[in-house]
Write a protein that holds these residues in place. Structure first.
Motif, PDB file in Angstrom:
ATOM      1  N   ILE A   1      -1.455  56.420-102.032  1.00 37.03           N
ATOM      2  CA  ILE A   1      -0.213  57.022-101.814  1.00 37.03           C
ATOM      3  C   ILE A   1      -0.589  57.410-100.162  1.00 37.03           C
ATOM      4  CG2 ILE A   1       0.471  59.405-101.870  1.00 37.03           C
ATOM      5  CD1 ILE A   1      -0.109  59.420-104.809  1.00 37.03           C
ATOM      6  N   TYR A   2      -1.754  57.680 -99.843  1.00 37.34           N
ATOM      7  CA  TYR A   2      -1.923  58.027 -98.295  1.00 37.34           C
ATOM      8  C   TYR A   2      -1.777  56.679 -97.632  1.00 37.34           C
ATOM      9  CZ  TYR A   2      -4.101  62.406 -99.082  1.00 37.34           C
ATOM     10  OH  TYR A   2      -4.598  63.784 -99.369  1.00 37.34           O
ATOM     11  N   ASP A   3      -2.033  55.528 -97.966  1.00 31.77           N
ATOM     12  CA  ASP A   3      -1.984  54.267 -97.131  1.00 31.77           C
ATOM     13  C   ASP A   3      -0.353  53.763 -97.171  1.00 31.77           C
ATOM     14  OD1 ASP A   3      -4.686  53.920 -96.908  1.00 31.77           O
ATOM     15  OD2 ASP A   3      -4.984  52.204 -98.535  1.00 31.77           O
ATOM     16  N   THR A   4       0.348  54.256 -98.411  1.00 34.37           N
ATOM     17  CA  THR A   4       1.731  53.656 -98.408  1.00 34.37           C
ATOM     18  C   THR A   4       2.802  54.744 -97.199  1.00 34.37           C
ATOM     19  OG1 THR A   4       1.750  53.451-100.781  1.00 34.37           O
ATOM     20  CG2 THR A   4       4.050  53.952 -99.812  1.00 34.37           C
ATOM     21  N   PHE A   5       2.107  55.974 -97.112  1.00 30.79           N
ATOM     22  CA  PHE A   5       2.913  56.811 -96.226  1.00 30.79           C
ATOM     23  C   PHE A   5       2.562  56.577 -94.881  1.00 30.79           C
ATOM     24  CE2 PHE A   5       4.472  58.894-100.146  1.00 30.79           C
ATOM     25  CZ  PHE A   5       5.658  59.253 -99.844  1.00 30.79           C
ATOM     26  N   ASP A   6       1.258  56.160 -94.654  1.00 30.36           N
ATOM     27  CA  ASP A   6       0.627  55.870 -93.270  1.00 30.36           C
ATOM     28  C   ASP A   6       1.187  54.377 -92.749  1.00 30.36           C
ATOM     29  OD1 ASP A   6      -0.542  58.087 -93.189  1.00 30.36           O
ATOM     30  OD2 ASP A   6      -2.632  57.137 -93.716  1.00 30.36           O
ATOM     31  N   ASN A   7       1.311  53.559 -93.714  1.00 34.18           N
ATOM     32  CA  ASN A   7       1.785  52.022 -93.279  1.00 34.18           C
ATOM     33  C   ASN A   7       2.885  51.503 -94.600  1.00 34.18           C
ATOM     34  OD1 ASN A   7      -0.181  51.708 -91.221  1.00 34.18           O
ATOM     35  ND2 ASN A   7      -1.436  51.852 -93.131  1.00 34.18           N
ATOM     36  N   PRO A   8       4.104  52.392 -94.348  1.00 30.03           N
ATOM     37  CA  PRO A   8       5.112  51.969 -95.447  1.00 30.03           C
ATOM     38  C   PRO A   8       5.451  50.522 -95.491  1.00 30.03           C
ATOM     39  CG  PRO A   8       5.929  53.105 -93.513  1.00 30.03           C
ATOM     40  CD  PRO A   8       4.729  53.047 -93.368  1.00 30.03           C
ATOM     41  N   ARG A   9       5.600  49.761 -94.384  1.00 28.70           N
ATOM     42  CA  ARG A   9       5.738  48.402 -94.431  1.00 28.70           C
ATOM     43  C   ARG A   9       4.809  47.470 -95.123  1.00 28.70           C
ATOM     44  NH1 ARG A   9      10.343  49.393 -93.100  1.00 28.70           N
ATOM     45  NH2 ARG A   9      11.321  49.932 -91.123  1.00 28.70           N
ATOM     46  N   LYS A  10       3.643  47.895 -95.137  1.00 32.82           N
ATOM     47  CA  LYS A  10       2.471  47.280 -95.393  1.00 32.82           C
ATOM     48  C   LYS A  10       2.318  47.012 -96.988  1.00 32.82           C
ATOM     49  CE  LYS A  10      -2.609  47.074 -95.345  1.00 32.82           C
ATOM     50  NZ  LYS A  10      -3.852  47.984 -94.783  1.00 32.82           N
ATOM     51  N   HIS A  11       2.899  48.045 -97.746  1.00 34.37           N
ATOM     52  CA  HIS A  11       2.591  48.115 -99.149  1.00 34.37           C
ATOM     53  C   HIS A  11       4.084  47.940 -99.913  1.00 34.37           C
ATOM     54  CE1 HIS A  11      -1.439  50.062 -98.765  1.00 34.37           C
ATOM     55  NE2 HIS A  11      -0.827  50.462 -97.778  1.00 34.37           N
ATOM     56  N   PRO A  12       4.205  46.677-100.353  1.00 37.64           N
ATOM     57  CA  PRO A  12       5.151  46.408-101.162  1.00 37.64           C
ATOM     58  C   PRO A  12       5.491  47.088-102.541  1.00 37.64           C
ATOM     59  CG  PRO A  12       3.462  44.507-101.443  1.00 37.64           C
ATOM     60  CD  PRO A  12       2.918  45.546-100.580  1.00 37.64           C
ATOM     61  N   VAL A  13       6.666  46.932-102.825  1.00 33.54           N
ATOM     62  CA  VAL A  13       7.145  47.588-104.195  1.00 33.54           C
ATOM     63  C   VAL A  13       6.212  47.136-105.377  1.00 33.54           C
ATOM     64  CG1 VAL A  13       9.019  48.140-105.849  1.00 33.54           C
ATOM     65  CG2 VAL A  13       9.442  48.314-103.365  1.00 33.54           C
ATOM     66  N   GLU A  14       5.658  46.035-105.386  1.00 33.25           N
ATOM     67  CA  GLU A  14       4.999  45.602-106.551  1.00 33.25           C
ATOM     68  C   GLU A  14       3.772  46.187-106.702  1.00 33.25           C
ATOM     69  OE1 GLU A  14       6.345  43.338-104.143  1.00 33.25           O
ATOM     70  OE2 GLU A  14       7.985  43.018-105.411  1.00 33.25           O
ATOM     71  N   ALA A  15       3.127  46.332-105.449  1.00 35.70           N
ATOM     72  CA  ALA A  15       1.867  47.358-105.215  1.00 35.70           C
ATOM     73  C   ALA A  15       2.177  48.779-106.095  1.00 35.70           C
ATOM     74  CB  ALA A  15       1.394  47.391-104.020  1.00 35.70           C
TER      75      ALA A  15
END
Length: 116
Positions: free
Chosen positions: A14-28
């Motif tokens: 969750i933290y990574d997604t908000f820090d790097n939103p483009r890095k984490h695709p929907v599939e993850a």
């Protein structure tokens, strides 16, 4: 994977997604949701069944990229997780504290999503 590791992985995700939103695709994100649905499967209890139902709702919201609905679902999941954590406070293995942290993280994620 044990529950402690799954909780920690989810919080970090969750933290990574908000820090790097483009890095984490929907599939993850869908993979995390599916993993929790499977982890709760068969454990029983109305609270866990409610969590599974809300996780399925969240999955559908993510697939549709319905951000207001995702935020509402994350808020509900966070509040319910915190409530369950309160009930587990007496456990000495730290599960209650980890769940409380997860609940807070989910509520924070909901707030961040509402503001984005």
């Amino acid at each position: 994977m044990d529950n402690a590791a799954r909780i920690e992985e989810t919080i970090q995700g969750i933290y990574d997604t908000f820090d790097n939103p483009r890095k984490h695709p929907v599939e993850a994100g869908l993979g995390y949701i599916d993993g929790w649905i499977q982890a709760l499967d068969g454990l029983g209890g109305s609270a866990l069944t409610g969590l599974q139902t809300e996780l399925r709702n969240l999955r559908a919201h993510v697939e549709r990229d319905d951000r207001p609905a995702m935020a509402a679902s994350l808020q509900l999941l966070g509040q319910e997780t915190a409530r369950i954590a309160h009930d587990l406070h007496s456990f000495t293995d730290g599960t209650g504290d980890q769940l409380r942290h997860l609940g807070q993280t989910l509520v924070t994620a909901a707030g961040n999503l509402k503001m984005s």
